[in-house]
Every structure is written in C-alpha cells, then in structure tokens.
Scaffold this motif. Structure first.
Motif, short mmCIF file in Angstrom:
data_model
loop_
_atom_site.label_atom_id
_atom_site.label_comp_id
_atom_site.label_asym_id
_atom_site.label_seq_id
_atom_site.Cartn_x
_atom_site.Cartn_y
_atom_site.Cartn_z
N LEU A 7 28.01 -47.79 -14.18
CA LEU A 7 28.85 -47.80 -13.98
C LEU A 7 29.97 -49.03 -14.72
N ASP A 8 30.35 -50.54 -13.41
CA ASP A 8 31.17 -50.97 -14.23
C ASP A 8 30.31 -52.99 -14.17
N ARG A 9 28.73 -52.86 -14.28
CA ARG A 9 27.96 -53.29 -14.50
C ARG A 9 28.03 -54.16 -15.75
N GLY B 83 31.86 -47.45 -17.36
CA GLY B 83 32.93 -48.11 -16.38
C GLY B 83 32.39 -47.53 -15.21
N ALA B 84 33.89 -47.68 -14.15
CA ALA B 84 33.42 -47.11 -13.14
C ALA B 84 35.04 -45.40 -13.17
N ASN C 60 37.67 -44.50 -10.84
CA ASN C 60 38.78 -44.85 -10.65
C ASN C 60 38.94 -44.01 -9.56
N ILE D 122 37.66 -42.45 -16.31
CA ILE D 122 36.01 -43.41 -16.12
C ILE D 122 37.36 -44.63 -16.91
N LYS E 173 29.11 -57.54 -11.67
CA LYS E 173 30.31 -56.06 -11.52
C LYS E 173 31.53 -57.12 -12.89
#
Length: 105
Positions: A15-17, A55-56, A58, A63, A95
C-alpha cells in the motif's frame, strides 16, 4: 517490537508504506574527538528511502501513488515507524503521510 530478515530484498512494502534507513549520527567530531553514546542516542530526522509500496486506494478505489521514490532523502518525525532489523542494519517502515518532507539536493 521489531522484525528480523536475512536480506532487505526480501521486503516489499505494501500500500502506501515507505521503507527507510535513518542516517547514523556521527560518533566522532571533525577534529577527531569521540562523542559519548548519550550525545548520539536520539535518532536523526533524515533518512534515505529504500523501497516504496504501490500506493493506497482512495474512496473511489483509484490507487494514489506514494509521493517519494527509492533513493530520495526525506525528513521524518521523531516518533513512529515500525523498526525492521536486517543483520546489523536497522530500517523503518512509515506510512507515506507520516513523512514530513522530501529533501532536495
């Protein structure tokens, strides 16, 4: 709590790490004096980005990519992050939204 891995290549953030390695504090001054460990115990706020997640999503499912890339220098908060140990080296997972700034060189 920290995780231990044999190789940093075995770790791919999700993800957004963002996986970073903090800069090490100098243990010697420019004139050659050794600094005590009490003078260098707090972590430096600067780090190098090692790897990023894709990415995460929305609320609509699109993404949103991470705002930094591998190799970037970043400014971190003094708290947070998940520590990860690889051999003798220490890394942290943050994050993307926790990263304070990208340092332009």
């Amino acid at each position: 709590m920290s995780a231990t891995f044999k190789s940093i290549r075995a770790l791919q953030p999700l993800l957004d790490r963002v996986l970073v390695q903090r800069f090490k504090a100098e243990t010697k001054t420019a004139s050659g004096l050794l600094l005590p460990s009490s003078a260098t115990s707090s972590p430096l706020p600067e780090a190098t980005v090692i790897a990023v997640g894709p990415g995460a999503p929305n609320k609509d499912g699109a993404i949103i990519p991470v705002s930094v890339k591998a190799g970037d220098r970043v400014l971190l908060p003094g708290w947070g992050g998940s520590p990860i140990k690889v051999g003798e080296e220490e890394y942290h997972l943050f994050k993307d939204s926790e990263i304070l700034a990208k340092i332009q060189e």
